[in-house]
Design a protein around this motif. Structure first.
Motif, PDB file in Angstrom:
ATOM      1  N   SER A 153       1.920   4.892  -3.252  1.00 41.83           N
ATOM      2  CA  SER A 153       2.112   6.342  -3.182  1.00 41.83           C
ATOM      3  C   SER A 153       3.143   6.825  -4.203  1.00 41.83           C
ATOM      4  O   SER A 153       3.234   8.017  -4.483  1.00 41.83           O
ATOM      5  N   ASN A 183       0.828  -1.213   0.000  1.00 45.62           N
ATOM      6  CA  ASN A 183       0.000   0.000   0.000  1.00 45.62           C
ATOM      7  C   ASN A 183       0.857   1.256   0.000  1.00 45.62           C
ATOM      8  O   ASN A 183       0.519   2.241  -0.657  1.00 45.62           O
ATOM      9  N   TYR A 184       1.971   1.226   0.715  1.00 44.72           N
ATOM     10  CA  TYR A 184       2.880   2.374   0.719  1.00 44.72           C
ATOM     11  C   TYR A 184       3.472   2.587  -0.676  1.00 44.72           C
ATOM     12  O   TYR A 184       3.615   3.724  -1.131  1.00 44.72           O
ATOM     13  N   LYS A 185       3.778   1.495  -1.367  1.00 44.30           N
ATOM     14  CA  LYS A 185       4.368   1.591  -2.703  1.00 44.30           C
ATOM     15  C   LYS A 185       3.424   2.280  -3.681  1.00 44.30           C
ATOM     16  O   LYS A 185       3.857   2.925  -4.628  1.00 44.30           O
ATOM     17  N   PHE A 210       9.831   3.167   3.636  1.00 45.29           N
ATOM     18  CA  PHE A 210       8.715   2.955   4.560  1.00 45.29           C
ATOM     19  C   PHE A 210       9.222   2.963   6.002  1.00 45.29           C
ATOM     20  O   PHE A 210       8.629   3.601   6.873  1.00 45.29           O
TER      21      PHE A 210
END
Length: 84
Positions: free
Chosen positions: A45, A41-43, A63
């Motif tokens: 962004s 999920n961070y990726k 992260f």
């Protein structure tokens, strides 16, 4: 700080080794196994970021860096092992 993505039962072995490694103890190394879904999920962004080992390592490191600034990594990690 060492951050790695939790991968089935393989991640726990390397995390245990790194958190108890006598060579790393003078550096007070904290080892974090991160939830792969949180990393994925961070990726998202990052727009149009490809997929390879180098990019994945960058995203995991970023992260961990950002999570350390925003909240205790113990909350961000699925579990943490440290040799404080």
């Amino acid at each position: 700080m060492v951050a790695l993505e939790s991968t089935s039962f393989y991640g726990i072995h390397i995390a245990n080794y790194l958190s108890s490694c006598k060579l790393l103890m003078p550096f007070h190394t904290h080892v974090y196994c991160l939830n792969p879904k949180m990393i994925a999920n961070y990726k998202k962004s990052y727009i149009d970021l490809g997929k390879n080992d180098g990019i994945d390592a960058f995203v995991i490191a970023d992260f961990a860096r950002v999570a350390e600034l925003l909240l205790p990594l113990g909350v961000a990690a699925s579990f943490s092992l440290c040799n404080a």
